[in-house]
Design a protein around this motif. Structure first.
Motif, mmCIF file in Angstrom:
data_model
loop_
_atom_site.group_PDB
_atom_site.id
_atom_site.type_symbol
_atom_site.label_atom_id
_atom_site.label_comp_id
_atom_site.label_asym_id
_atom_site.label_seq_id
_atom_site.Cartn_x
_atom_site.Cartn_y
_atom_site.Cartn_z
ATOM 1 N N ARG A 310 0.869 -1.046 -0.140
ATOM 2 C CA ARG A 310 0.129 0.051 0.062
ATOM 3 C C ARG A 310 0.692 1.286 -0.039
ATOM 4 N N TYR A 311 1.985 1.303 0.961
ATOM 5 C CA TYR A 311 2.837 2.569 1.046
ATOM 6 C C TYR A 311 3.559 2.539 -0.454
ATOM 7 N N LEU A 312 4.064 1.634 -1.311
ATOM 8 C CA LEU A 312 4.763 1.848 -2.148
ATOM 9 C C LEU A 312 3.694 2.510 -3.235
ATOM 10 N N ASN A 313 2.344 1.794 -3.524
ATOM 11 C CA ASN A 313 1.495 2.300 -4.447
ATOM 12 C C ASN A 313 1.149 3.844 -4.039
ATOM 13 N N ASP A 314 1.070 4.129 -2.751
ATOM 14 C CA ASP A 314 0.769 5.713 -2.640
ATOM 15 C C ASP A 314 1.751 6.386 -2.980
ATOM 16 N N ILE A 315 3.208 5.909 -2.983
ATOM 17 C CA ILE A 315 4.400 7.085 -3.588
ATOM 18 C C ILE A 315 4.710 6.944 -4.744
ATOM 19 N N GLY A 316 3.660 6.048 -5.640
ATOM 20 C CA GLY A 316 4.006 6.003 -7.259
ATOM 21 C C GLY A 316 4.647 4.799 -7.749
ATOM 22 N N PHE A 317 4.814 3.670 -7.019
ATOM 23 C CA PHE A 317 5.262 2.501 -7.494
ATOM 24 C C PHE A 317 4.188 1.652 -8.077
ATOM 25 N N ASP A 318 4.440 0.652 -8.907
ATOM 26 C CA ASP A 318 3.263 -0.325 -9.166
ATOM 27 C C ASP A 318 3.605 -1.665 -8.228
ATOM 28 N N ALA A 319 3.242 -1.655 -7.406
ATOM 29 C CA ALA A 319 3.511 -2.664 -6.160
ATOM 30 C C ALA A 319 2.490 -3.606 -6.076
ATOM 31 N N HIS A 320 2.730 -4.954 -5.990
ATOM 32 C CA HIS A 320 1.898 -6.124 -5.652
ATOM 33 C C HIS A 320 2.246 -7.025 -4.624
ATOM 34 N N GLU A 321 1.387 -7.523 -3.992
ATOM 35 C CA GLU A 321 1.538 -8.251 -2.670
ATOM 36 C C GLU A 321 1.446 -9.735 -3.325
ATOM 37 N N VAL A 322 2.359 -10.782 -3.176
ATOM 38 C CA VAL A 322 2.265 -12.125 -3.485
ATOM 39 C C VAL A 322 2.467 -12.977 -2.275
ATOM 40 N N HIS A 323 1.918 -14.214 -2.309
ATOM 41 C CA HIS A 323 2.135 -15.249 -1.214
ATOM 42 C C HIS A 323 2.988 -16.032 -1.642
ATOM 43 N N THR A 324 4.056 -16.403 -0.835
ATOM 44 C CA THR A 324 5.122 -17.600 -0.883
ATOM 45 C C THR A 324 5.214 -18.229 0.429
ATOM 46 N N LEU A 325 6.069 -19.256 0.375
ATOM 47 C CA LEU A 325 6.379 -19.949 1.651
ATOM 48 C C LEU A 325 7.758 -19.174 2.230
ATOM 49 N N TYR A 326 8.331 -18.104 1.715
ATOM 50 C CA TYR A 326 9.498 -17.640 2.171
ATOM 51 C C TYR A 326 9.396 -16.989 3.555
ATOM 52 N N GLY A 327 10.350 -16.816 4.120
ATOM 53 C CA GLY A 327 10.175 -16.300 5.538
ATOM 54 C C GLY A 327 10.218 -17.093 6.720
ATOM 55 N N GLY A 328 10.533 -18.642 6.386
ATOM 56 C CA GLY A 328 10.554 -19.403 7.463
ATOM 57 C C GLY A 328 11.857 -19.509 8.438
ATOM 58 N N GLU A 329 12.638 -18.322 8.311
ATOM 59 C CA GLU A 329 13.675 -18.505 9.191
ATOM 60 C C GLU A 329 13.642 -17.775 10.365
ATOM 61 N N GLU A 330 14.674 -17.389 11.085
ATOM 62 C CA GLU A 330 14.638 -16.905 12.535
ATOM 63 C C GLU A 330 13.978 -15.538 12.591
ATOM 64 N N GLU A 331 14.230 -14.466 11.572
ATOM 65 C CA GLU A 331 13.640 -13.235 11.429
ATOM 66 C C GLU A 331 12.500 -13.060 10.463
ATOM 67 N N THR A 332 11.419 -13.606 10.900
ATOM 68 C CA THR A 332 10.208 -13.425 10.057
ATOM 69 C C THR A 332 8.855 -12.993 10.867
ATOM 70 N N PRO A 333 8.546 -11.832 10.645
ATOM 71 C CA PRO A 333 7.405 -11.255 11.253
ATOM 72 C C PRO A 333 6.092 -11.812 10.677
ATOM 73 N N PRO A 334 5.172 -11.912 11.842
ATOM 74 C CA PRO A 334 3.796 -12.016 11.107
ATOM 75 C C PRO A 334 3.232 -11.011 10.362
ATOM 76 N N GLN A 335 2.469 -11.467 9.351
ATOM 77 C CA GLN A 335 1.943 -10.509 8.336
ATOM 78 C C GLN A 335 0.500 -9.534 8.967
ATOM 79 N N PRO A 336 0.918 -8.359 9.028
ATOM 80 C CA PRO A 336 -0.189 -7.336 9.504
ATOM 81 C C PRO A 336 -1.346 -7.231 8.556
ATOM 82 N N SER A 337 -2.457 -7.156 9.161
ATOM 83 C CA SER A 337 -3.724 -7.092 8.310
ATOM 84 C C SER A 337 -3.736 -5.587 8.045
#
Length: 378
Positions: A310-337
């Motif tokens: 949302r932030y990138l789109n607000d400042i002029g980028f064409d940004a898209h959210e995709v869902h993958t299984l990456y982020g299973g290591e020690e530094e992975t935050p929960p996804q905010p709604s």
């Protein structure tokens, strides 16, 4: 009919149909291109692997005798007419961004990355492209890292103070990435560096690959406890709260993680010191890296994908959210709604307790299991 994109997101991973290969697939495939050796990006079971040559021995250590081809940064490989090359990601030793080109269409897959030069791995290089697939592990404004030199000055002063007060010093950090940064930035005039078996196994794999690291000593059942306590002990997150760590009491315990930027993280880890050390780009690093690509569109794979998109789109980028299984290591935050981001951020204070799956779920070649760490040391 719209032109099919060169890369697409599938249930196995990022796929190039024209080249017939996947990038960091999480299900078994015939041909896998790997950004780096962390377990959420490098899975066992593929028929053929392509990775940067400094990932070679760590991949063999973690995945076994795989069919592995390695290349240098900037070297070009063709798969079914599609051009593939790798460029430094600055995440950990051997990490790479994957550049894919066909008929003038250029995609770059970042894998994980950080933009600060840590002096240990090859520093991040922006790569111009039409489409950029990026992580955003720390894609919230609260995550802004202090210079590395300042952090390690604090860590060395803390270690020196512990030695003067007859306290052992234990630093916890991820075995591939943080551990090597810590080792290379310690003041060795204070004492020696001692390592948990999981850390030293990774160090030995890197050294077999030609990486030069400061001297370290593996802690074994024959190690002299009092001598070890005079140095500094580097341990993985899996060792926290175990009998292995308790044998060094009295000690001062420091935890290294980007999550230490959030109030309460040190307390939740029962750590005496929290060091804000991450191998991922912070808020400003993410924005500057994405902007430097000159991309027409950006796809965000893991981390704070919804809010950062949302932030990138607000400042002029064409940004898209995709869902993958990456982020299973020690530094992975929960996804905010979309709603309640503040509440989600508070929940993100809870750190994951495990080492990555590549080490927790396999037998270590030197007979040092994570569950039975008592047997391999003092």
């Amino acid at each position: 009919m719209p032109k099919k994109p060169l890369l697409e997101f599938t249930d196995k991973g990022i796929y190039c149909a024209k080249g017939k290969f996947y990038i960091d697939p999480w299900k078994p495939v015939d041909d896998a291109v790997i950004t780096h050796a962390h377990a959420d990006h490098a899975y066992v079971g593929h028929k053929h692997y392509l990775a940067h040559y400094l990932s070679r021995d760590v991949l063999y250590y973690r995945l076994g005798e795989i069919n592995l081809q390695t290349v240098e940064y900037g070297e070009t490989v063709f798969k079914n007419g599609v051009e593939i090359s790798m460029y430094p990601a600055g995440h950990v030793i051997g990490s790479a961004q994957i550049r894919v080109e066909s008929q003038g269409e250029v995609w770059v897959v970042s894998g994980d990355y950080k933009t600060e030069d840590d002096g240990v791995c090859s520093p991040f290089e922006p790569v111009r492209c039409n489409h950029f697939i990026s992580e955003c592990t720390f894609g919230m404004p609260v995550y802004q890292w202090k210079p590395q030199a300042q952090l390690f000055e604090d860590m060395n002063n803390w270690w020196r103070h512990n030695v003067e007060n007859n306290l052992a010093t234990v630093v916890v950090g991820y075995s591939l990435g943080k551990a090597q940064r810590i080792i290379q930035n310690l003041d060795l005039s204070i004492g020696k560096i001692y390592t948990h078996g999981v850390i030293e196994n990774t160090n030995e794999a890197l050294r077999r690959n030609g990486v030069i690291l400061n001297p370290t000593t593996r802690i074994t059942i024959d190690s002299n406890k009092e001598e070890v306590r005079k140095g500094i002990i580097i341990a993985p997150p899996s060792s926290v709260g175990t009998p292995w760590m308790r044998k060094f009491q009295p000690y001062s315990f420091g935890y290294c993680s980007g999550w230490m930027a959030i109030r309460g993280s040190k307390r939740r880890r029962a750590a005496d010191r929290g060091f804000v050390l991450s191998d991922h780009a912070d808020w400003n690093g993410l924005i500057s890296a994405i902007d430097a690509t000159g991309c027409d569109s950006v796809y965000l794979t893991h981390g704070y994908t919804a809010s950062f998109t949302r932030y990138l789109n607000d400042i002029g980028f064409d940004a898209h959210e995709v869902h993958t299984l990456y982020g299973g290591e020690e530094e992975t935050p929960p996804q905010p709604s979309p709603e309640g981001r503040e509440q989600q951020l508070n929940e993100a204070q809870v750190l994951s307790s495990g080492e990555d799956l590549g080490e927790a779920n396999k037998a270590l070649p030197f007979g040092e299991g994570l569950g039975g760490v008592e047997g391999d040391i003092l």
